[in-house]
Design an enzyme around this catalytic site. Structure first.
Site, PDB file in Angstrom:
ATOM      1  N   ARG A 188     -22.695  24.323  15.096  1.00 50.03           N
ATOM      2  CA  ARG A 188     -23.002  24.982  13.801  1.00 50.03           C
ATOM      3  C   ARG A 188     -22.384  26.379  13.702  1.00 50.03           C
ATOM      4  O   ARG A 188     -22.997  27.309  13.174  1.00 50.03           O
ATOM      5  CB  ARG A 188     -24.527  25.076  13.567  1.00 50.03           C
ATOM      6  CG  ARG A 188     -25.246  23.766  13.562  1.00 50.03           C
ATOM      7  CD  ARG A 188     -24.763  22.800  12.490  1.00 50.03           C
ATOM      8  NE  ARG A 188     -25.386  21.520  12.701  1.00 50.03           N
ATOM      9  CZ  ARG A 188     -24.842  20.529  13.441  1.00 50.03           C
ATOM     10  NH1 ARG A 188     -23.644  20.658  13.985  1.00 50.03           N
ATOM     11  NH2 ARG A 188     -25.488  19.403  13.612  1.00 50.03           N
ATOM     12  N   SER A 200     -32.082  19.881   8.442  1.00 49.91           N
ATOM     13  CA  SER A 200     -32.796  20.515   9.568  1.00 49.91           C
ATOM     14  C   SER A 200     -32.906  22.004   9.295  1.00 49.91           C
ATOM     15  O   SER A 200     -31.901  22.671   9.059  1.00 49.91           O
ATOM     16  CB  SER A 200     -32.020  20.323  10.869  1.00 49.91           C
ATOM     17  OG  SER A 200     -31.884  18.959  11.139  1.00 49.91           O
ATOM     18  N   GLU A 223     -31.172  27.292  10.907  1.00 50.22           N
ATOM     19  CA  GLU A 223     -29.820  26.803  10.624  1.00 50.22           C
ATOM     20  C   GLU A 223     -29.470  27.134   9.170  1.00 50.22           C
ATOM     21  O   GLU A 223     -28.328  27.378   8.801  1.00 50.22           O
ATOM     22  CB  GLU A 223     -29.771  25.289  10.853  1.00 50.22           C
ATOM     23  CG  GLU A 223     -28.426  24.671  10.522  1.00 50.22           C
ATOM     24  CD  GLU A 223     -28.343  23.196  10.920  1.00 50.22           C
ATOM     25  OE1 GLU A 223     -28.923  22.811  11.955  1.00 50.22           O
ATOM     26  OE2 GLU A 223     -27.686  22.443  10.182  1.00 50.22           O
TER      27      GLU A 223
HETATM   28  C1  FAD Z   1     -30.880  15.940   3.320  1.00 50.06           C
HETATM   29  C2  FAD Z   1     -29.934  16.814   4.108  1.00 50.06           C
HETATM   30  C3  FAD Z   1     -29.391  16.340   5.294  1.00 50.06           C
HETATM   31  C4  FAD Z   1     -28.512  17.155   6.035  1.00 50.06           C
HETATM   32  N1  FAD Z   1     -27.985  16.651   7.192  1.00 50.06           N
HETATM   33  C5  FAD Z   1     -27.137  17.414   7.903  1.00 50.06           C
HETATM   34  C6  FAD Z   1     -26.561  16.917   9.128  1.00 50.06           C
HETATM   35  O1  FAD Z   1     -26.801  15.789   9.537  1.00 50.06           O
HETATM   36  N2  FAD Z   1     -25.723  17.734   9.814  1.00 50.06           N
HETATM   37  C7  FAD Z   1     -25.425  19.001   9.395  1.00 50.06           C
HETATM   38  O2  FAD Z   1     -24.643  19.694  10.063  1.00 50.06           O
HETATM   39  N3  FAD Z   1     -25.946  19.496   8.242  1.00 50.06           N
HETATM   40  C8  FAD Z   1     -26.790  18.743   7.499  1.00 50.06           C
HETATM   41  N4  FAD Z   1     -27.325  19.248   6.338  1.00 50.06           N
HETATM   42  C9  FAD Z   1     -27.019  20.654   5.935  1.00 50.06           C
HETATM   43  C10 FAD Z   1     -25.791  20.809   5.022  1.00 50.06           C
HETATM   44  O3  FAD Z   1     -25.559  19.639   4.263  1.00 50.06           O
HETATM   45  C11 FAD Z   1     -24.539  21.175   5.811  1.00 50.06           C
HETATM   46  O4  FAD Z   1     -24.693  22.403   6.499  1.00 50.06           O
HETATM   47  C12 FAD Z   1     -23.310  21.297   4.887  1.00 50.06           C
HETATM   48  O5  FAD Z   1     -22.154  21.353   5.671  1.00 50.06           O
HETATM   49  C13 FAD Z   1     -23.344  22.505   3.965  1.00 50.06           C
HETATM   50  O6  FAD Z   1     -22.305  22.340   3.002  1.00 50.06           O
HETATM   51  P1  FAD Z   1     -22.456  22.952   1.533  1.00 50.06           P
HETATM   52  O7  FAD Z   1     -21.201  22.678   0.793  1.00 50.06           O
HETATM   53  O8  FAD Z   1     -23.701  22.461   0.892  1.00 50.06           O
HETATM   54  O9  FAD Z   1     -22.560  24.495   1.875  1.00 50.06           O
HETATM   55  P2  FAD Z   1     -23.526  25.597   1.233  1.00 50.06           P
HETATM   56  O10 FAD Z   1     -24.949  25.227   1.517  1.00 50.06           O
HETATM   57  O11 FAD Z   1     -23.150  25.840  -0.176  1.00 50.06           O
HETATM   58  O12 FAD Z   1     -23.160  26.861   2.120  1.00 50.06           O
HETATM   59  C14 FAD Z   1     -23.494  26.905   3.504  1.00 50.06           C
HETATM   60  C15 FAD Z   1     -22.830  28.142   4.133  1.00 50.06           C
HETATM   61  O13 FAD Z   1     -21.433  27.974   4.095  1.00 50.06           O
HETATM   62  C16 FAD Z   1     -20.804  29.028   3.342  1.00 50.06           C
HETATM   63  N5  FAD Z   1     -19.725  28.394   2.595  1.00 50.06           N
HETATM   64  C17 FAD Z   1     -19.823  27.322   1.766  1.00 50.06           C
HETATM   65  N6  FAD Z   1     -18.598  26.975   1.311  1.00 50.06           N
HETATM   66  C18 FAD Z   1     -17.717  27.865   1.863  1.00 50.06           C
HETATM   67  C19 FAD Z   1     -16.308  28.030   1.783  1.00 50.06           C
HETATM   68  N7  FAD Z   1     -15.547  27.227   1.061  1.00 50.06           N
HETATM   69  N8  FAD Z   1     -15.741  29.039   2.488  1.00 50.06           N
HETATM   70  C20 FAD Z   1     -16.507  29.869   3.236  1.00 50.06           C
HETATM   71  N9  FAD Z   1     -17.847  29.764   3.347  1.00 50.06           N
HETATM   72  C21 FAD Z   1     -18.445  28.767   2.673  1.00 50.06           C
HETATM   73  C22 FAD Z   1     -21.909  29.616   2.467  1.00 50.06           C
HETATM   74  O14 FAD Z   1     -21.681  30.974   2.151  1.00 50.06           O
HETATM   75  C23 FAD Z   1     -23.125  29.431   3.387  1.00 50.06           C
HETATM   76  O15 FAD Z   1     -23.198  30.473   4.342  1.00 50.06           O
HETATM   77  C24 FAD Z   1     -28.190  18.457   5.567  1.00 50.06           C
HETATM   78  C25 FAD Z   1     -28.753  18.918   4.366  1.00 50.06           C
HETATM   79  C26 FAD Z   1     -29.609  18.111   3.636  1.00 50.06           C
HETATM   80  C27 FAD Z   1     -30.151  18.621   2.341  1.00 50.06           C
END
Ligand code: FAD
Length: 304
Positions: A177, A227, A297
């Protein structure tokens, strides 16, 4: 703060559809909580992104870049300054033999399906993670033994000087992560993967099976950010939280899921404050009972 004096400039760069004022962040987070962002900017191209960042920098407006908001807890007070959301328009995927080039805004599920259709394997683990590519690279998201870094060869970033660079994946300091983007302030614009050939049917079966496991174990019927805590070394956050008797523990509309103690869910009317206080409570109890420090996280944005 009011940024109305800048709105016309942003509209001239991104069009009406690319600029929103007082945008409720609850509509952009999977927790479905969070107050209004003063400004939300939705560039559809890299040029659009650079141009709005130049204005934001020039005018000293604070900003944060987000994807699909699936790992975010945003303050009920909202966010001062601008949220730059990278999604539609910057979501192409192209496949050339084993090489897959994906843009920041593509949802992981769409990316996974596209690679499977092209007869490539390796991204099945990501088919149930609700984020976009950029957020997933930033976080080095992972599941079921796979991580974003595994087949990645390079990452396209915008650095803190607004220069666009292609960085070899080996230089991105990926770990659990974590990526170099967190320290360097890189904005992720895309990534290139080199994937092994696979059997589309086997890959589909694998993705479907992993998603069925998620539905069985995770509280997917409720808003959450997945998580809540990172996995502490040699242990599981959910197991520790359950062992402390915290399953079902509730503050306001936030609850430690009965189904999976590693998830904090919004039972319907949670405020971000409820979720935040529950995170603090869980941390405190787990530390007292087990001596383990849990680290969130979930990324917190705004004042708590
Ligand atoms: C039901 C559910 C299940 C999940 N399962 C998992 C899993 O199995 N494994 C896992 O790792 N995660 C999981 N997650 C968490 C999440 O989906 C991941 O961390 C995902 O990668 C976040 O992507 P996002 O586009 O939603 O980022 P965001 O939530 O929009 O942003 C997350 C972080 O990344 C930064 N960010 C976003 N886009 C960029 C960019 N283009 N450039 C620079 N920084 C950026 C943001 O500033 C923030 O700090 C889960 C979430 C949910 C709701």
């Amino acid at each position: 703060m009011n940024y109305q004096h800048l709105t016309a400039r942003f509209v001239s760069l991104l069009g009406e559809a690319g600029v929103r004022e007082n945008e409720p962040m609850a509509a952009h987070t999977t927790f479905k909580t969070g107050g209004p962002a003063d400004l939300m900017l939705l560039p559809r191209t890299e040029e659009g992104l650079v141009s709005v960042l130049r204005v934001l920098r020039g005018e000293d407006v604070p900003y944060v870049v987000i994807g699909r908001g699936s790992n975010l807890l945003v303050s009920d007070e909202g966010l001062r300054g601008a949220v730059v959301k990278l999604s539609d328009g910057m979501d192409s995927v192209s496949v050339r033999e084993n090489s897959v080039t994906a843009q920041t805004g593509v949802p992981l599920k769409a990316l996974c399906l596209e690679t499977i259709r092209a007869g490539l394997a390796g991204l099945e683990f990501a088919g149930g993670i609700p984020g976009a590519l950029g957020g997933a690279v930033y976080m080095n998201a992972g599941a079921y033994g796979g991580e974003m870094k595994d087949y990645m060869t390079s990452v396209r970033v915008m650095d803190s000087g607004l220069e666009i660079r292609e960085i070899p994946a080996a230089e991105m300091k990926f770990s659990y992560r974590h990526s170099a983007a967190m320290e360097k302030g890189y904005i992720i614009l895309g990534a290139v993967f080199s994937l092994p050939e696979g059997d589309p049917q086997l890959s589909m079966d694998k993705m479907n099976e992993l998603n069925a496991r998620r539905r069985e174990k995770q509280p997917l019927a409720y808003p959450s950010a997945g998580s809540t805590f990172k996995r502490p070394e040699g242990n599981y956050a959910g197991a520790l939280i359950e062992a402390c008797g915290l399953k079902g523990f509730t503050i306001g509309g936030a609850q430690v899921s009965e189904k999976h103690a590693g998830f904090i869910i919004n039972t319907g009317n949670a405020f971000s404050r409820d979720i935040y206080e529950l995170i603090l409570h869980v941390k405190e109890v787990v530390l007292k009972e087990t001596g383990v420090i849990l680290e969130p996280e979930v990324k917190m944005l705004g004042e708590f």
